[in-house]
Design a protein around this motif. Structure first.
Motif, PDB file in Angstrom:
ATOM      1  N   LEU A  46      -4.633  82.686  -6.492  1.00  0.00           N
ATOM      2  CA  LEU A  46      -4.718  83.008  -7.917  1.00  0.00           C
ATOM      3  C   LEU A  46      -5.752  84.105  -8.124  1.00  0.00           C
ATOM      4  CD1 LEU A  46      -4.169  82.322 -10.966  1.00  0.00           C
ATOM      5  CD2 LEU A  46      -6.036  80.644 -10.765  1.00  0.00           C
ATOM      6  N   MET A  47      -5.367  85.163  -8.840  1.00  0.00           N
ATOM      7  CA  MET A  47      -6.293  86.237  -9.149  1.00  0.00           C
ATOM      8  C   MET A  47      -6.375  86.404 -10.660  1.00  0.00           C
ATOM      9  SD  MET A  47      -6.559  89.904  -7.172  1.00  0.00           S
ATOM     10  CE  MET A  47      -6.754  89.132  -5.565  1.00  0.00           C
ATOM     11  N   LEU A  48      -7.606  86.433 -11.189  1.00  0.00           N
ATOM     12  CA  LEU A  48      -7.838  86.530 -12.626  1.00  0.00           C
ATOM     13  C   LEU A  48      -8.674  87.762 -12.936  1.00  0.00           C
ATOM     14  CD1 LEU A  48      -8.859  82.781 -13.243  1.00  0.00           C
ATOM     15  CD2 LEU A  48      -6.562  83.779 -13.354  1.00  0.00           C
ATOM     16  N   HIS A  49      -8.314  88.439 -14.036  1.00  0.00           N
ATOM     17  CA  HIS A  49      -9.059  89.640 -14.403  1.00  0.00           C
ATOM     18  C   HIS A  49      -8.986  89.842 -15.908  1.00  0.00           C
ATOM     19  CE1 HIS A  49     -11.281  92.930 -12.622  1.00  0.00           C
ATOM     20  NE2 HIS A  49     -10.745  93.769 -13.510  1.00  0.00           N
ATOM     21  N   GLY A  50      -9.899  90.646 -16.441  1.00  0.00           N
ATOM     22  CA  GLY A  50      -9.896  90.981 -17.853  1.00  0.00           C
ATOM     23  C   GLY A  50      -9.433  92.411 -18.073  1.00  0.00           C
ATOM     24  N   ASP A  51      -8.646  92.635 -19.123  1.00  0.00           N
ATOM     25  CA  ASP A  51      -8.147  93.997 -19.334  1.00  0.00           C
ATOM     26  C   ASP A  51      -9.211  94.926 -19.931  1.00  0.00           C
ATOM     27  OD1 ASP A  51      -8.258  93.176 -21.987  1.00  0.00           O
ATOM     28  OD2 ASP A  51      -6.162  93.663 -22.440  1.00  0.00           O
ATOM     29  N   GLN A  52     -10.373  94.355 -20.308  1.00  0.00           N
ATOM     30  CA  GLN A  52     -11.471  95.170 -20.821  1.00  0.00           C
ATOM     31  C   GLN A  52     -12.654  95.201 -19.855  1.00  0.00           C
ATOM     32  OE1 GLN A  52     -11.122  96.961 -23.750  1.00  0.00           O
ATOM     33  NE2 GLN A  52      -9.023  96.217 -23.533  1.00  0.00           N
ATOM     34  N   ASP A  53     -12.398  94.923 -18.574  1.00  0.00           N
ATOM     35  CA  ASP A  53     -13.469  94.925 -17.569  1.00  0.00           C
ATOM     36  C   ASP A  53     -14.021  96.337 -17.436  1.00  0.00           C
ATOM     37  OD1 ASP A  53     -14.962  94.935 -15.105  1.00  0.00           O
ATOM     38  OD2 ASP A  53     -13.922  93.097 -14.526  1.00  0.00           O
ATOM     39  N   GLU A  54     -15.304  96.485 -17.768  1.00  0.00           N
ATOM     40  CA  GLU A  54     -15.937  97.806 -17.764  1.00  0.00           C
ATOM     41  C   GLU A  54     -16.456  98.203 -16.388  1.00  0.00           C
ATOM     42  OE1 GLU A  54     -19.150  94.796 -18.294  1.00  0.00           O
ATOM     43  OE2 GLU A  54     -17.037  95.016 -18.809  1.00  0.00           O
ATOM     44  N   LEU A  55     -16.562  97.254 -15.466  1.00  0.00           N
ATOM     45  CA  LEU A  55     -17.057  97.543 -14.118  1.00  0.00           C
ATOM     46  C   LEU A  55     -15.927  97.720 -13.105  1.00  0.00           C
ATOM     47  CD1 LEU A  55     -20.103  95.098 -13.836  1.00  0.00           C
ATOM     48  CD2 LEU A  55     -20.108  97.526 -14.436  1.00  0.00           C
ATOM     49  N   ALA A  63     -17.038  87.064 -21.336  1.00  0.00           N
ATOM     50  CA  ALA A  63     -17.635  86.508 -22.553  1.00  0.00           C
ATOM     51  C   ALA A  63     -16.537  85.877 -23.404  1.00  0.00           C
ATOM     52  CB  ALA A  63     -18.338  87.614 -23.331  1.00  0.00           C
ATOM     53  N   ASN A  64     -16.753  84.626 -23.800  1.00  0.00           N
ATOM     54  CA  ASN A  64     -15.791  83.868 -24.620  1.00  0.00           C
ATOM     55  C   ASN A  64     -14.484  83.561 -23.892  1.00  0.00           C
ATOM     56  OD1 ASN A  64     -17.619  84.083 -26.868  1.00  0.00           O
ATOM     57  ND2 ASN A  64     -16.820  86.156 -27.237  1.00  0.00           N
ATOM     58  N   HIS A  65     -14.449  83.729 -22.582  1.00  0.00           N
ATOM     59  CA  HIS A  65     -13.219  83.467 -21.840  1.00  0.00           C
ATOM     60  C   HIS A  65     -13.412  82.472 -20.695  1.00  0.00           C
ATOM     61  CE1 HIS A  65     -12.002  87.118 -23.971  1.00  0.00           C
ATOM     62  NE2 HIS A  65     -10.760  86.755 -23.729  1.00  0.00           N
ATOM     63  N   ALA A  66     -14.543  81.797 -20.623  1.00  0.00           N
ATOM     64  CA  ALA A  66     -14.770  80.828 -19.546  1.00  0.00           C
ATOM     65  C   ALA A  66     -13.721  79.718 -19.586  1.00  0.00           C
ATOM     66  CB  ALA A  66     -16.172  80.234 -19.649  1.00  0.00           C
ATOM     67  N   ASP A  67     -13.344  79.285 -20.790  1.00  0.00           N
ATOM     68  CA  ASP A  67     -12.332  78.235 -20.910  1.00  0.00           C
ATOM     69  C   ASP A  67     -10.987  78.697 -20.362  1.00  0.00           C
ATOM     70  OD1 ASP A  67     -14.188  76.561 -22.034  1.00  0.00           O
ATOM     71  OD2 ASP A  67     -13.485  76.813 -24.104  1.00  0.00           O
ATOM     72  N   HIS A  68     -10.666  79.970 -20.561  1.00  0.00           N
ATOM     73  CA  HIS A  68      -9.400  80.498 -20.050  1.00  0.00           C
ATOM     74  C   HIS A  68      -9.386  80.495 -18.522  1.00  0.00           C
ATOM     75  CE1 HIS A  68      -9.079  82.889 -24.076  1.00  0.00           C
ATOM     76  NE2 HIS A  68      -8.670  81.638 -24.202  1.00  0.00           N
ATOM     77  N   VAL A  69     -10.533  80.813 -17.925  1.00  0.00           N
ATOM     78  CA  VAL A  69     -10.636  80.758 -16.467  1.00  0.00           C
ATOM     79  C   VAL A  69     -10.403  79.330 -15.978  1.00  0.00           C
ATOM     80  CG1 VAL A  69     -12.204  81.036 -14.497  1.00  0.00           C
ATOM     81  CG2 VAL A  69     -12.149  82.769 -16.313  1.00  0.00           C
ATOM     82  N   SER A  70     -11.052  78.378 -16.633  1.00  0.00           N
ATOM     83  CA  SER A  70     -10.900  76.967 -16.243  1.00  0.00           C
ATOM     84  C   SER A  70      -9.456  76.513 -16.385  1.00  0.00           C
ATOM     85  CB  SER A  70     -11.803  76.080 -17.110  1.00  0.00           C
ATOM     86  OG  SER A  70     -13.164  76.379 -16.895  1.00  0.00           O
ATOM     87  N   GLU A  71      -8.828  76.882 -17.484  1.00  0.00           N
ATOM     88  CA  GLU A  71      -7.435  76.470 -17.722  1.00  0.00           C
ATOM     89  C   GLU A  71      -6.492  77.052 -16.671  1.00  0.00           C
ATOM     90  OE1 GLU A  71      -6.886  77.864 -21.680  1.00  0.00           O
ATOM     91  OE2 GLU A  71      -8.172  76.306 -22.553  1.00  0.00           O
ATOM     92  N   ALA A  72      -6.720  78.305 -16.296  1.00  0.00           N
ATOM     93  CA  ALA A  72      -5.865  78.930 -15.286  1.00  0.00           C
ATOM     94  C   ALA A  72      -6.011  78.230 -13.936  1.00  0.00           C
ATOM     95  CB  ALA A  72      -6.209  80.413 -15.153  1.00  0.00           C
ATOM     96  N   ILE A  73      -7.254  77.881 -13.560  1.00  0.00           N
ATOM     97  CA  ILE A  73      -7.482  77.174 -12.298  1.00  0.00           C
ATOM     98  C   ILE A  73      -6.856  75.782 -12.350  1.00  0.00           C
ATOM     99  CG2 ILE A  73      -9.250  76.161 -10.791  1.00  0.00           C
ATOM    100  CD1 ILE A  73     -11.043  78.548 -11.523  1.00  0.00           C
ATOM    101  N   ASP A  74      -7.059  75.082 -13.453  1.00  0.00           N
ATOM    102  CA  ASP A  74      -6.467  73.751 -13.604  1.00  0.00           C
ATOM    103  C   ASP A  74      -4.951  73.818 -13.410  1.00  0.00           C
ATOM    104  OD1 ASP A  74      -8.987  72.848 -14.192  1.00  0.00           O
ATOM    105  OD2 ASP A  74      -8.652  72.653 -16.353  1.00  0.00           O
ATOM    106  N   ASP A  75      -4.333  74.822 -14.034  1.00  0.00           N
ATOM    107  CA  ASP A  75      -2.882  74.963 -13.977  1.00  0.00           C
ATOM    108  C   ASP A  75      -2.409  75.328 -12.574  1.00  0.00           C
ATOM    109  OD1 ASP A  75      -0.138  75.415 -15.056  1.00  0.00           O
ATOM    110  OD2 ASP A  75      -0.608  77.509 -14.596  1.00  0.00           O
ATOM    111  N   TYR A  76      -2.951  76.400 -12.024  1.00  0.00           N
ATOM    112  CA  TYR A  76      -2.464  76.888 -10.740  1.00  0.00           C
ATOM    113  C   TYR A  76      -2.779  75.928  -9.590  1.00  0.00           C
ATOM    114  CZ  TYR A  76      -1.849  79.770  -6.600  1.00  0.00           C
ATOM    115  OH  TYR A  76      -1.458  80.229  -5.364  1.00  0.00           O
ATOM    116  N   VAL A  77      -4.049  75.579  -9.440  1.00  0.00           N
ATOM    117  CA  VAL A  77      -4.434  74.710  -8.321  1.00  0.00           C
ATOM    118  C   VAL A  77      -3.796  73.335  -8.476  1.00  0.00           C
ATOM    119  CG1 VAL A  77      -6.366  73.680  -7.068  1.00  0.00           C
ATOM    120  CG2 VAL A  77      -6.595  75.979  -8.031  1.00  0.00           C
ATOM    121  N   GLY A  78      -3.743  72.830  -9.707  1.00  0.00           N
ATOM    122  CA  GLY A  78      -3.115  71.534  -9.953  1.00  0.00           C
ATOM    123  C   GLY A  78      -1.672  71.512  -9.495  1.00  0.00           C
ATOM    124  N   ARG A  79      -0.924  72.590  -9.801  1.00  0.00           N
ATOM    125  CA  ARG A  79       0.481  72.648  -9.405  1.00  0.00           C
ATOM    126  C   ARG A  79       0.641  72.758  -7.891  1.00  0.00           C
ATOM    127  NH1 ARG A  79       2.903  76.958 -10.672  1.00  0.00           N
ATOM    128  NH2 ARG A  79       1.304  78.123 -11.804  1.00  0.00           N
TER     129      ARG A  79
END
Length: 221
Positions: free
Chosen positions: A150-159, A193-209
């Protein structure tokens, strides 16, 4: 969430470890962002990943690379930090000799270290990479990549511009038997910022499956 100290290649390393109540539970090792830019095992996203694996029934550890917190040694440009991660993995496997699987999960610099570790440890069965610094490091070593993840990224990543990560994902997905689940969060920057829950949800979904599929496959044998 007991504190642990274990032997690393350049001195003792500090970690936090949760031991699952499930017998032969799978293992997960969590790696934090760059030590020279404030990265520690208590980073918000690093902690969110740790908690996600804990809730999924894993025995899980996050730790400080050399020179961070109470971990001994000095920053070593990534090479020594890969050895630190291998030492953390050795400790977990010693404590859990009959674990049913092994996942590695890293954020930013930790994602780079995690993918390096993936290539060195054939027993790794899955991985999560959050904001991998694909424009700062050459990920060409992932050839061939031993398994999907699973790879996660933000579309506004400035780095780390999102197209650099998408290019890496596309390259991995051309490899035989490798499937990368790539999820881009709208509005998320490098610190999520303000997306930690989204990271957790994605891990829960992908790894859980993935874990559920493996459990079903074992039950069918």
């Amino acid at each position: 969430m007991p504190e642990v100290m274990f032997a690393g290649p350049d001195g003792r390393l500090e970690g936090r470890y949760h031991h699952s109540s499930e017998p032969n539970a799978p293992l997960a090792l969590i790696m934090h962002p760059h030590p020279l830019h404030g990265g520690t095992m208590n980073n918000r996203i690093t902690y969110a990943m740790y908690r996600s694996f804990e809730k999924l029934g894993f025995s899980v550890m996050r730790f400080n690379f050399r020179g961070v917190g109470r971990s001994q040694g000095r920053y070593d440009g990534g090479i020594g930090e890969i050895s630190d991660a291998a030492g953390a993995l050795d400790w977990m496997q010693m404590v859990n000799p009959n674990s049913s699987g092994l996942w590695i999960s890293g954020y930013s610099f930790g994602a780079f270290v995690g993918m390096q570790l993936l290539m060195r440890r054939p027993e790794v069965s899955g991985w999560v990479s959050v904001a991998p610094p694909a424009n700062h490091y050459d990920f060409g070593f992932l050839a061939p990549c031993p398994c999907g993840g699973l790879m996660l990224h933000g579309d506004q990543d400035e780095l780390v511009p999102e197209p650099a990560v998408r290019k890496l994902v596309d390259k991995l997905n051309t490899q035989k038997g490798v499937q990368v689940d790539y999820r881009v969060f709208a509005g998320a920057d490098h610190v999520f910022a303000n997306h930690a829950d989204h990271v957790s949800e994605a891990i829960d979904d992908y790894v859980g499956r993935v874990v559920a599929r493996k459990t079903m496959a074992l039950a069918a044998d």
